[in-house]
Design an enzyme around this catalytic site. Structure first.
Site, mmCIF file in Angstrom:
data_model
loop_
_atom_site.group_PDB
_atom_site.id
_atom_site.type_symbol
_atom_site.label_atom_id
_atom_site.label_comp_id
_atom_site.label_asym_id
_atom_site.label_seq_id
_atom_site.Cartn_x
_atom_site.Cartn_y
_atom_site.Cartn_z
ATOM 1 N N LYS A 195 0.841 -1.193 0.000
ATOM 2 C CA LYS A 195 0.000 0.000 0.000
ATOM 3 C C LYS A 195 0.877 1.244 0.000
ATOM 4 O O LYS A 195 1.504 1.570 1.018
ATOM 5 C CB LYS A 195 -0.931 0.064 1.223
ATOM 6 C CG LYS A 195 -1.969 1.181 1.024
ATOM 7 C CD LYS A 195 -2.532 1.778 2.292
ATOM 8 C CE LYS A 195 -1.659 2.782 2.970
ATOM 9 N NZ LYS A 195 -1.604 4.097 2.213
ATOM 10 N N GLU A 271 11.119 1.886 9.617
ATOM 11 C CA GLU A 271 12.050 2.990 9.411
ATOM 12 C C GLU A 271 11.211 4.250 9.595
ATOM 13 O O GLU A 271 10.369 4.559 8.746
ATOM 14 C CB GLU A 271 12.638 2.842 8.001
ATOM 15 C CG GLU A 271 13.942 3.553 7.840
ATOM 16 C CD GLU A 271 13.700 4.879 7.202
ATOM 17 O OE1 GLU A 271 13.589 4.882 5.972
ATOM 18 O OE2 GLU A 271 13.601 5.891 7.915
ATOM 19 N N CYS A 305 13.787 11.341 5.394
ATOM 20 C CA CYS A 305 13.898 11.008 6.828
ATOM 21 C C CYS A 305 15.325 11.186 7.324
ATOM 22 O O CYS A 305 15.565 11.240 8.518
ATOM 23 C CB CYS A 305 13.451 9.572 7.043
ATOM 24 S SG CYS A 305 14.347 8.419 6.003
ATOM 25 N N GLU A 407 10.218 16.500 14.747
ATOM 26 C CA GLU A 407 10.470 16.362 13.312
ATOM 27 C C GLU A 407 9.527 17.278 12.542
ATOM 28 O O GLU A 407 8.314 17.218 12.737
ATOM 29 C CB GLU A 407 10.269 14.914 12.859
ATOM 30 C CG GLU A 407 10.536 14.702 11.375
ATOM 31 C CD GLU A 407 10.388 13.243 10.955
ATOM 32 O OE1 GLU A 407 9.345 12.636 11.236
ATOM 33 O OE2 GLU A 407 11.340 12.723 10.334
HETATM 34 O O1 LIG Z 1 18.282 4.872 0.791
HETATM 35 C C1 LIG Z 1 17.527 4.026 1.276
HETATM 36 O O2 LIG Z 1 17.599 2.792 1.044
HETATM 37 C C2 LIG Z 1 16.463 4.459 2.172
HETATM 38 O O3 LIG Z 1 15.832 3.622 2.787
HETATM 39 C C3 LIG Z 1 16.174 5.859 2.281
HETATM 40 C C4 LIG Z 1 15.241 6.279 3.171
HETATM 41 C C5 LIG Z 1 14.855 7.629 3.194
HETATM 42 C C6 LIG Z 1 13.783 7.989 3.923
HETATM 43 O O4 LIG Z 1 13.249 9.182 3.896
#
Ligand SMILES: O=C(O)C(=O)/C=C/C=C/O
Length: 503
Positions: A195, A271, A305, A407
């Site tokens: 999703k 994450e 992030c 954040e």
């Molecule tokens: O670069 C990556 O594999 C990744 O997971 C980046 C994440 C960014 C999140 O905002």
């Protein structure tokens, strides 16, 4: 720009070409319309791009059932070679429709075309190729020992598919983060119900078209569109018929999903949010540090992030650094996605811009000095109906201010001086988050010493967002749980069993 990605066979048919394209769900190898749809808006100008089919509970359950059936079907029995070949075929398919994917990401997010080309779509391809190659070269562990009676004992580890993986991916790097999860999940023999964010349905829909064309068996990959609470995201994450959930997004959503997963003791990989710090020592390469902090603060309009929202600069170079960063920030080109030399586009939506602007107001209320920005650019054209915000630098706030702790996820950073290594390490770690940090110094042992003390999952030294896809990626504290990347993804997307044989 190449053909509109929404002119795919699943967009509106020719006779109602004047109407808006309709993005459907993809379930069990078929495109599925639903009773309710929602609008997908272009954040450059506020215009309607497409209507999107919202998956209700029954639709989500149909997708999960299709994945469950496929998981028990032939897919789990496919060989590593077969799966690797299919993942490469998907990567080939993205490559063949590269411009369509670029147009889809740009339409949904307003990001610069060059970023969509060099980051988003390039990583979509790399994610599939990386895990296709990894499973072909991965080894398993084996242990030899001797029993007390002298018998030889052999222990070996096998990785088996988990089954059905629920994937909930965010709007900030739509294709990059969706494929970062789909590729290893499929590579390890699982089936997927994905999703994407309701803000960015277009590239996920194209991915489903590419996966269908690549010949993945029906039900192995399913795509459902919708929102979080009381919508597809909740129906997916609370289903007793999925075996694991992987989610990238806000920490509080992660916490909600984790509560749902607890019911069935499901494996989760999160994450989540961050309030990442960049630390600049006086011995840094000054120009590289300014350029690096500019990138880590304003890339993707600060909607990564990993972006730096807290910048700490050694006092002896603080004033010079602030002046240099201000100057470079005010030179950033904020423009249409296809404009020559564009550096920054709009935020992903008006709602998100409202949130970011509320922090710009809060910064003033908390007593911040606005070094540059703090508002909305005025263009005098259709962009004024978009979701643009000025790149902003603030200073003067304490480490307890909301703007230095919460954040914001926009083009803003707070910059503060520090005096000693111990002080700045303590300040960087004084955060409920722990995703990433950056250190700018030419002093090698200091780089290692400081990086090792940061309570974050990732530390970059004299660079930012440099990625080796074999490394562990993820955060600590409120920034998440688990690591993905390389064998870490292989382990998460597998059921690991140990077999012990008395020879
Ligand atoms: O670069 C990556 O594999 C990744 O997971 C980046 C994440 C960014 C999140 O905002």
């Amino acid at each position: 720009m190449a053909s509109n990605p929404l002119s795919s066979p699943h967009a509106a048919s020719a006779q109602d070409a004047v109407s808006t394209p309709l993005l459907r769900c993809f379930i069990d190898g078929a495109w599925v319309e639903t009773a309710r749809t929602f609008d997908n808006i272009n954040p450059v100008n506020g215009r309607l791009i497409s209507r999107v089919c919202e998956a209700d509970r029954d639709t989500v359950n149909a997708a999960i059932s299709a994945a469950n059936r496929a998981a028990k079907g032939g897919w789990r029995g496919t060989s590593v070679t077969e799966r690797a070949a299919l993942l490469h075929r998907i990567a080939d398919g993205i490559e063949q429709r590269f411009d369509d994917f670029v147009a889809a990401e740009v339409a949904d997010t307003g990001r610069p075309v060059h970023q969509a080309r060099t980051l988003d779509v390039a990583r979509g391809i790399a994610n599939f190729r990386t895990f296709a190659d990894l499973i072909k070269t991965a080894s398993s562990e084996m242990f030899e020992s001797t029993a007390p009676d002298g018998a030889k004992i052999l222990n070996y580890v096998v990785r088996k598919p988990l089954g059905t993986i629920g994937i909930i991916s965010p709007w900030n790097l739509p294709l990059l983060l969706l494929t970062w999860k789909v590729a290893p999940a499929l590579a390890m023999g699982n089936c997927v119900v994905a999703k994407p964010s309701e803000e960015t349905p277009s590239s996920a829909t194209l991915l489903a078209e590419v996966i269908q064309a690549a010949g993945l068996p029906n039900g192995v990959f399913n795509l459902i569109h919708g929102f979080g609470p009381d919508s597809a995201g909740q129906f997916l994450s609370t289903s007793p018929h999925i075996d694991a959930i992987t989610f990238t997004g806000e920490s509080r959503t992660g916490s909600t999903i984790m509560k749902a997963a607890a019911e069935g003791v499901k494996e989760v990989s999160f994450e989540l949010g961050g309030k990442n710090a960049a630390v600049v020592f006086a011995d840094a390469d000054f120009d590289a540090a300014v350029a690096g902090v500019l990138r880590s603060s304003f890339t993707n309009s600060g909607q990564v992030c990993l972006c730096s929202e807290r910048v700490y600069v050694e006092r002896s170079i603080f004033d010079r650094f602030v002046a240099a960063l201000k100057d470079r920030t005010e030179q950033l080109r904020i423009d249409f996605p296809q404009a020559e030399g564009v550096d920054m586009g709009p935020l992903v939506s008006h709602a998100h811009r409202d949130k970011v602007l509320s922090y710009y107001r809060l910064a003033r209320e908390e007593g911040a000095i606005i070094v540059t920005g703090g508002g909305v650019p005025v263009f005098g054209d259709e962009r004024d109906q978009g979701a643009y915000a000025q790149p902003t630098i603030i200073t003067g706030l304490s480490d307890t201010a909301r703007c230095t702790r919460e954040e914001i996820f926009g083009p803003i950073c707070h910059i503060a001086p520090f005096d000693t290594e111990d002080e700045v390490i303590a300040r960087v770690n004084d955060s409920p988050y722990g995703l990433a940090a950056c250190v700018w110094t030419t002093h090698l042992s200091r780089a290692h010493r400081v990086a090792a003390q940061f309570e974050t999952g990732i530390v970059w030294v004299n660079t930012w967002f440099t990625r080796d896809l074999r490394t562990p990626f993820g955060g600590t504290k409120l920034s998440g749980m688990g690591r993905e990347g390389g064998r870490y993804s292989m382990d998460f997307y597998s059921e690991i069993s140990n077999i012990c044989i008395r020879l």
